[in-house]
Design an enzyme around this catalytic site. Sequence first.
Site, PDB file in Angstrom:
ATOM      1  N   TYR A 163       0.844  -1.206   0.000  1.00  0.00           N
ATOM      2  CA  TYR A 163       0.000   0.000   0.000  1.00  0.00           C
ATOM      3  C   TYR A 163       0.881   1.259   0.000  1.00  0.00           C
ATOM      4  CZ  TYR A 163      -3.357   3.420   1.982  1.00  0.00           C
ATOM      5  OH  TYR A 163      -4.135   4.522   2.227  1.00  0.00           O
TER       6      TYR A 163
HETATM    7  N1  LIG Z   1      -9.196   6.679   5.774  1.00  0.00           N
HETATM    8  C1  LIG Z   1      -7.925   6.961   6.068  1.00  0.00           C
HETATM    9  O1  LIG Z   1      -7.471   6.981   7.233  1.00  0.00           O
HETATM   10  C2  LIG Z   1      -7.002   7.303   4.947  1.00  0.00           C
HETATM   11  C3  LIG Z   1      -5.732   7.786   5.252  1.00  0.00           C
HETATM   12  C4  LIG Z   1      -4.882   8.103   4.210  1.00  0.00           C
HETATM   13  C5  LIG Z   1      -5.314   7.955   2.909  1.00  0.00           C
HETATM   14  N2  LIG Z   1      -6.552   7.467   2.634  1.00  0.00           N
HETATM   15  C6  LIG Z   1      -6.955   7.312   1.254  1.00  0.00           C
HETATM   16  O2  LIG Z   1      -8.301   7.756   1.063  1.00  0.00           O
HETATM   17  C7  LIG Z   1      -8.891   7.020  -0.001  1.00  0.00           C
HETATM   18  C8  LIG Z   1     -10.138   6.267   0.415  1.00  0.00           C
HETATM   19  O3  LIG Z   1     -10.878   6.950   1.361  1.00  0.00           O
HETATM   20  P1  LIG Z   1     -11.727   6.154   2.447  1.00  0.00           P
HETATM   21  O4  LIG Z   1     -10.819   5.335   3.266  1.00  0.00           O
HETATM   22  O5  LIG Z   1     -12.573   7.133   3.146  1.00  0.00           O
HETATM   23  O6  LIG Z   1     -12.612   5.170   1.575  1.00  0.00           O
HETATM   24  P2  LIG Z   1     -14.001   5.561   0.921  1.00  0.00           P
HETATM   25  O7  LIG Z   1     -15.048   5.422   1.971  1.00  0.00           O
HETATM   26  O8  LIG Z   1     -13.850   6.885   0.249  1.00  0.00           O
HETATM   27  O9  LIG Z   1     -14.219   4.399  -0.121  1.00  0.00           O
HETATM   28  C9  LIG Z   1     -13.834   4.507  -1.452  1.00  0.00           C
HETATM   29  C10 LIG Z   1     -14.785   3.796  -2.384  1.00  0.00           C
HETATM   30  O10 LIG Z   1     -13.963   3.133  -3.326  1.00  0.00           O
HETATM   31  C11 LIG Z   1     -14.719   2.061  -3.851  1.00  0.00           C
HETATM   32  N3  LIG Z   1     -13.830   1.098  -4.525  1.00  0.00           N
HETATM   33  C12 LIG Z   1     -13.009   0.184  -3.964  1.00  0.00           C
HETATM   34  N4  LIG Z   1     -12.371  -0.520  -4.918  1.00  0.00           N
HETATM   35  C13 LIG Z   1     -12.813  -0.040  -6.116  1.00  0.00           C
HETATM   36  C14 LIG Z   1     -12.527  -0.355  -7.468  1.00  0.00           C
HETATM   37  N5  LIG Z   1     -11.660  -1.334  -7.791  1.00  0.00           N
HETATM   38  N6  LIG Z   1     -13.148   0.361  -8.444  1.00  0.00           N
HETATM   39  C15 LIG Z   1     -14.031   1.338  -8.140  1.00  0.00           C
HETATM   40  N7  LIG Z   1     -14.346   1.684  -6.868  1.00  0.00           N
HETATM   41  C16 LIG Z   1     -13.743   0.997  -5.860  1.00  0.00           C
HETATM   42  C17 LIG Z   1     -15.396   1.452  -2.650  1.00  0.00           C
HETATM   43  O11 LIG Z   1     -16.568   0.728  -3.056  1.00  0.00           O
HETATM   44  C18 LIG Z   1     -15.728   2.690  -1.812  1.00  0.00           C
HETATM   45  O12 LIG Z   1     -17.078   3.052  -2.003  1.00  0.00           O
HETATM   46  C19 LIG Z   1      -7.835   6.015  -0.450  1.00  0.00           C
HETATM   47  O13 LIG Z   1      -7.079   6.551  -1.507  1.00  0.00           O
HETATM   48  C20 LIG Z   1      -6.973   5.871   0.785  1.00  0.00           C
HETATM   49  O14 LIG Z   1      -5.683   5.381   0.481  1.00  0.00           O
HETATM   50  C21 LIG Z   1      -7.400   7.140   3.638  1.00  0.00           C
END
Ligand SMILES: NC(=O)c1ccc[n+]([C@@H]2O[C@H](COP(=O)([O-])OP(=O)(O)OC[C@H]3O[C@@H](n4cnc5c(N)ncnc54)[C@H](O)[C@@H]3O)[C@@H](O)[C@H]2O)c1
Length: 273
Positions: A163
Amino acid sequence: MTDRMKGKRAVVVGAGQPESDLLGNGRAIATLLAREGAEVCAVDRDPDRAAATVKQIIAEGGKAHAIIADVGSPEDCARLIEESRGIMGGIDTLVNVVAINHVDADPLKLEVANWQLMMDVNLRAIWLTSRAVVPIMQKQGGGSITNISTLGSRTGGGSLFAYSISKAGVNAVTHSFAVSYAPFGIRCNAILPSWVLTPHSIEGLTRHGIVPNRDELEARGSRFVPLGRMGSAMDVANAVLFVSSDEAGFITGLEVPVDGGALAIIGRYERKD
Ligand SMILES: NC(=O)c1ccc[n+]([C@@H]2O[C@H](COP(=O)([O-])OP(=O)(O)OC[C@H]3O[C@@H](n4cnc5c(N)ncnc54)[C@H](O)[C@@H]3O)[C@@H](O)[C@H]2O)c1
């Protein structure tokens, strides 16, 4: 609403989330851009999740469309951009949100197929959606691409191995697109959140044994973040709004931490053993 995105057409890839009392990054970004006047294509692999985001935007008086695509498929990456252009007549803003880490493991245990899956979904997809949108933005005279990376792209150790590496690649793709397409008025930036309290983070961090539960995750936020709290999806969305808007017209190629000051404590690491 202050119309900071008025007249803009935005594509948010990964705009859904599991149903929860907490807001995820994708839905927060899609709804905030819409509140500020953008028309939004909400893309997700899961039709119900995309539809729920669209429903919320429309209920708030905004304009949104659901697009179903799996960014693990190169064909879908191209199609989601083409469908969005067809529906909205153009694309001014692309936000790449999707990333997975549920199959990650430390370097000695990670399976080769799972390394590849994370590189395809987290990294290759960002290249492919950006590649598909650039010619559209070139014709329009500019646009903005924002990639959601992570503060973890700058750190190592533990079970979020592939990741972190995929996200370091996301930063590199961001720099590359920023420099290559600046002459066309296309800006490209990355947002680097630290731990953000979202349904996805609670699920992922507990699965990897990094925290036992949501309470401990929140407690860690207040112990290890200089600003004394966990970030929220709206903290991430506000940064995306800024870099996507014309206010950031001279900002490109940046990695923007949204971390409560976490990067500033480098050097105060303590070994656990
Ligand atoms: N939540 C954290 O603490 C955190 C920290 C750092 C970075 N991020 C980044 O934030 C982003 C995600 O945010 P989140 O954690 O709130 O998730 P999120 O709730 O925004 O979910 C993202 C969506 O992506 C969809 N998804 C998953 N795989 C997919 C695919 N192959 N094609 C199309 N859609 C797909 C899922 O169905 C989900 O609805 C990621 O890039 C993650 O690396 C999150």
